[in-house]
Design an enzyme around this catalytic site. Sequence first.
Site, PDB file in Angstrom:
ATOM      1  N   ASP A 212      43.490  39.477  43.007  1.00 12.29           N
ATOM      2  CA  ASP A 212      44.172  38.423  42.262  1.00 12.29           C
ATOM      3  C   ASP A 212      43.936  38.403  40.744  1.00 12.29           C
ATOM      4  O   ASP A 212      44.872  38.350  39.981  1.00 12.29           O
ATOM      5  CB  ASP A 212      43.774  37.053  42.822  1.00 12.29           C
ATOM      6  CG  ASP A 212      44.051  36.955  44.317  1.00 12.29           C
ATOM      7  OD1 ASP A 212      44.371  37.979  44.944  1.00 12.29           O
ATOM      8  OD2 ASP A 212      43.935  35.836  44.857  1.00 12.29           O
TER       9      ASP A 212
ATOM     10  N   GLU B 135      32.351  36.342  51.233  1.00 12.24           N
ATOM     11  CA  GLU B 135      33.649  36.862  50.775  1.00 12.24           C
ATOM     12  C   GLU B 135      33.437  38.097  49.877  1.00 12.24           C
ATOM     13  O   GLU B 135      34.140  39.088  49.990  1.00 12.24           O
ATOM     14  CB  GLU B 135      34.383  35.758  50.011  1.00 12.24           C
ATOM     15  CG  GLU B 135      35.807  36.103  49.628  1.00 12.24           C
ATOM     16  CD  GLU B 135      36.525  34.940  48.944  1.00 12.24           C
ATOM     17  OE1 GLU B 135      35.868  33.920  48.633  1.00 12.24           O
ATOM     18  OE2 GLU B 135      37.741  35.060  48.711  1.00 12.24           O
TER      19      GLU B 135
END
Length: 425
Positions: free
Chosen positions: A166, A397
């Site tokens: 992202d 993550e």
Amino acid sequence: MYSEENISSSAQKVLRDNTIDECYTVPTRLLYPFQWNWDSCFILLGWITFDEQRAWTEIETLLKGQCHTGKIPHILFHHASDTYFPGPDIWEYGSEIATSGITQPPVLATCIRLAYEFCKNKDLARQYIEKFIPQIIQYHRWYHTKRDPNNTGLIASFHPWETGRDNSVEWDDPLKRVPLEDLIPYERKDLEHIDPAYRPSKDDYDAYFALLKEFKKSNYDQEKLYKISSFKIADIGINSILYRANKDLIFLLETFDQFEDYLPEIKGYLDIQSQAFEKFYSNQTHLYHSIDLVDNKHLLDKTAASFLPLWAHSISQEKASLLKKEFDIWISKSSYLVPSLDLSSEKFSDEKYWRGPIWPILNFMIAKGFEQYGFANVEETIKKQSSELIKSCYFKEYYNPKTGEGIGGDKFSWTAAMWLYWVQN
Ligand code: GLC
């Protein structure tokens, strides 16, 4: 430190606990409470190691969100949730199932091939894969016709979220072109779950949101967006992943032979990509880079995605050796592998999302890429380090490449899946 056995049963538990309606897995509760496209593909690889039926339903559910154009959306909003922004009311996309209006890296065909090769019950797999194949063909056709309408071999992405990386530094300059004038106020939800220091900045989010508005204004018309989108890049990640996926789709078409008629089409796509692939190579850095398609220039940051042509197996042995040389320099600079950005970059951050931290799914693709070119020791090294990170910090993550600390979302599904399918073996 956790023992191998405990950690493997915990990894299975993460996937079970993140399961909704017995048919799909959220990346993590709260922060990402829906079904994500490429997450589910990697998650398939986790499930296939201990529950084959459940593995195939993960993909069956994902494919229910495919739109009539062939695109597989990046998010499927099966149920409402107010812990995530932007939700379905903002995207205003999807028919039976509300979805986002963009896509994500097409790892689907590759993960299905890998799961098929791994699984024990080939009859069960065949029943599902024969149903999936027409949809995968449509998905690849969508990528090649809508995101490369002039057959250049360079596949375009219109939003940083489509690349899956992202806030990678490569997108900083292209994002500066996104007009922000008409931006209406909006409220982020991610900062309620995660320390803002680890997340993308406000400027990033403004541009993400403005792009979304641009899509809606164009009615998500892909032909139009290809011409006018203020953000149009050929991501080296997506282009490598699609190249590899075309090869894996060819394998599936050859294995399940009633689909042979589609072989020339998919081989044609691969051919166009092969002819163009060296355009990603820069003589300045001796690496492969994303290309800004608006002003036709390389985005020269050295990110971990520059190693993904190895995963694609789209480059010569000689070029692979140059990538290995660069990788050796990275090894000497980083305590843990593989940072998402070169540690020498002035934009490097050891904590901020895709601007430095380690992501296990990238580790997997890079490691397997090196192995394909005969660098099995590199695969071993990356795997060993991934094992240490997961054993000491659990299924986070992402991880800090300097300290090894686990950061971002907790009990993360694709990290658990990578443990089960790759790291523990
Ligand atoms: C973040 C990542 C993206 C991933 C999603 C769900 O947005 O950047 O790649 O798919 O989280 O895990």
